[in-house]
Scaffold this active site. Structure first.
Site, short mmCIF file in Angstrom:
data_model
loop_
_atom_site.label_atom_id
_atom_site.label_comp_id
_atom_site.label_asym_id
_atom_site.label_seq_id
_atom_site.Cartn_x
_atom_site.Cartn_y
_atom_site.Cartn_z
N GLN A 48 24.52 29.95 88.05
CA GLN A 48 24.13 28.70 87.17
C GLN A 48 22.55 28.54 86.91
OE1 GLN A 48 26.93 26.31 87.34
NE2 GLN A 48 25.99 25.53 85.67
N LYS A 93 24.92 24.54 92.75
CA LYS A 93 26.74 24.22 92.78
C LYS A 93 27.10 23.74 94.07
CE LYS A 93 29.93 25.33 89.92
NZ LYS A 93 29.73 25.56 88.51
N ASP A 117 33.96 20.73 88.16
CA ASP A 117 34.40 22.12 87.85
C ASP A 117 35.94 22.14 88.42
OD1 ASP A 117 32.66 25.12 87.87
OD2 ASP A 117 34.28 25.12 89.24
N1 GLU Z 1 30.95 23.51 86.27
C1 GLU Z 1 30.47 23.83 84.80
C2 GLU Z 1 29.55 25.12 84.87
O1 GLU Z 1 30.22 25.90 85.54
C3 GLU Z 1 29.56 22.45 84.46
C4 GLU Z 1 28.29 22.27 85.29
C5 GLU Z 1 27.65 20.97 84.98
O2 GLU Z 1 27.75 20.30 83.63
O3 GLU Z 1 26.69 20.54 85.61
O4 GLU Z 1 28.89 25.15 84.28
#
Ligand code: GLU
Length: 441
Positions: free
Chosen positions: A107, A122, A162
């Site tokens: 991320q 996360k 997610d």
């Molecule tokens: N879970 C999503 C990702 O893997 C979105 C995360 C978000 O919008 O903060 O990027």
């Protein structure tokens, strides 16, 4: 760099997914480090592989029979050099610290590529929402947030959904935060309902963005999505809207899947039917084949056996292995974009790249979701609402920017056409420059 990887392996023993994510990034950035010895001197690598903060907590809740259950909650606040920690929450029985750390690490770089001023984090839990009543899910979410709220905030850490965390869960989590803190702090969570602070296009953004990324990759060599068949795995939010955008751009997405197997519909997947089964009834995907004449359900099996020129793995990590990649290549695949996070094994990525298949890694190809989350934060901060069309064209421009950043960095660092090297190098430079400027913290 090798010694940093070895030390990280020792220090994070028994975390294979995290090791896999680390290895991919470290392998990609050696040409960057050769040009920037100052990153090494400032210990950027030693620091970037270590989360700034890791929170692990007990989540007790009672089911509808008043039985007590205990799950484990996580939030890994990995890097905030570019902005508040930003990243989703995953509720799935497979969740453990390794999974959350791999996702959090990815991320950081994904968020950097969006150029939206967001750090990486996360979280999640090993809670399984499947088969649970709405009331049980609500009690779980309330218990989860009763602990996590103290670590969140619109300027601190902003979660989203997610796997296993969709509109229902986001509502319960946001509601509990609001109740505990007595603050209607819209920007502390993204993916909210559009009637109460959510952004247009956030629901569609990850899937749409992955297809825009395919479009960008194909366009470099004068190709387009129109007239091409797409193989999509998964049947959640990412898969659903990837299928929708493939159809809008003149392609045909012929598959979808869940953990029980996959469906093939040569006419193109009927999205109303798919959404009815997966979002409303929360049922198994085999029901699709029972209701749609001409389509078929394959129990178990590999969706990657179905021929197509585009593949969009949108289910979960390591769902597409080396053998699957060999099959796809044999069947004429031209472009692969990862809608999920790290769905292709390292062996599969090698097969695609050796065969000259365009390969968009998740941290670039699926960045549209979190990028649109950042747009939601902007709208919340400004108390504005942007239209669907306006938001979609911003998403389109952001995906084009992500593509170009990765494409150009691949060229610049001696790996033309390699979007893995390009995405990792472009993102790393951004984060490393910010860390360098901000001192050893
Ligand atoms: N879970 C999503 C990702 O893997 C979105 C995360 C978000 O919008 O903060 O990027």
């Amino acid at each position: 760099m090798h010694s940093i990887y070895e030390a990280a392996l020792r220090r994070n023993a028994g975390e294979p997914e995290f090791h896999q994510a680390l290895h991919e990034v470290l392998e990609s950035i050696s040409p960057v480090l050769r040009e920037h010895p100052e990153y090494v001197e400032a210990g950027i690598l030693d620091r970037i592989v270590e989360p700034e903060r890791q929170i692990i907590f007990r989540v007790p809740w009672t089911d509808d029979q008043n039985r007590v259950h205990v799950n484990r909650g996580f939030r890994v606040q990995f890097n905030s050099a570019l902005g508040p920690y930003k990243g989703g929450l995953r509720f799935h029985p497979s969740v453990n610290l390794s999974i959350i750390k791999f996702l959090g690490f990815e991320q950081i770089f994904k968020n950097a590529l969006t150029a939206q001023g967001i750090g990486g984090g996360k979280g999640g839990s090993d809670f399984d929402p499947h088969g649970r009543s709405d009331a049980e899910v609500m009690r779980f979410c309330q218990s989860f947030m009763s602990e996590l709220y103290r670590h969140l905030g619109e300027h601190t850490d902003v979660p989203a959904g997610d796997i296993g965390v969709g509109a229902r869960e986001v509502g319960f989590l946001f509601g509990q935060y609001r109740k505990i803190t007595n603050r209607h702090e819209s920007g502390m969570f993204t993916g909210k309902g559009v009637g109460w602070g959510g952004a247009e296009v956030r629901t569609e953004a990850t899937g749409y963005g992955a297809v825009f990324f395919v479009d960008e990759m194909l366009a470099v060599s004068g190709r387009a999505i129109e007239g091409r068949r797409a193989i999509v795995s998964g049947s959640g939010n990412v898969a659903t809207y990837a299928i929708e955008k493939i159809h809008q751009l003149g392609g045909t997405a012929v598959t979808a899947s869940d953990s029980s197997g996959y469906i093939v519909d040569e006419d193109g997947i009927d999205l109303d039917l798919l959404k009815q089964i997966k979002e409303v009834e929360r049922g198994r995907i085999s029901v699709y084949a029972e209701r749609k004449p001409g389509s078929r359900f394959v129990a178990g099996g590999r969706v990657w056996d179905v021929p197509g020129q585009i593949a969009i793995p949108s289910a979960t990590q390591n769902e597409l292995n080396e053998q699957d990649a060999i099959t796809l290549v044999k069947n004429g695949v031209e472009a692969v974009a990862e809608g999920a996070n790290m769905p292709s094994t390292p062996g599969a990525v090698r097969v695609f790249q050796d065969a000259g298949v365009l390969f968009g890694p998740g941290k670039a190809a699926n960045a549209g979701g979190v990028a649109t989350s950042a747009l939601e934060m902007s709208q919340n901060a400004a108390r504005q609402r942007w239209s669907f069309d306006d938001s979609e064209s911003r998403l389109r421009a952001i995906m084009s920017g992500v593509h170009n950043a990765a494409y150009e960095a691949a060229d610049r660092y001696g790996a033309p056409g390699d979007y893995v090297v390009g995405a990792n190098a472009a993102a790393f430079v951004k984060v490393a420059d910010a860390m360098l400027a901000q001192g050893v913290i």
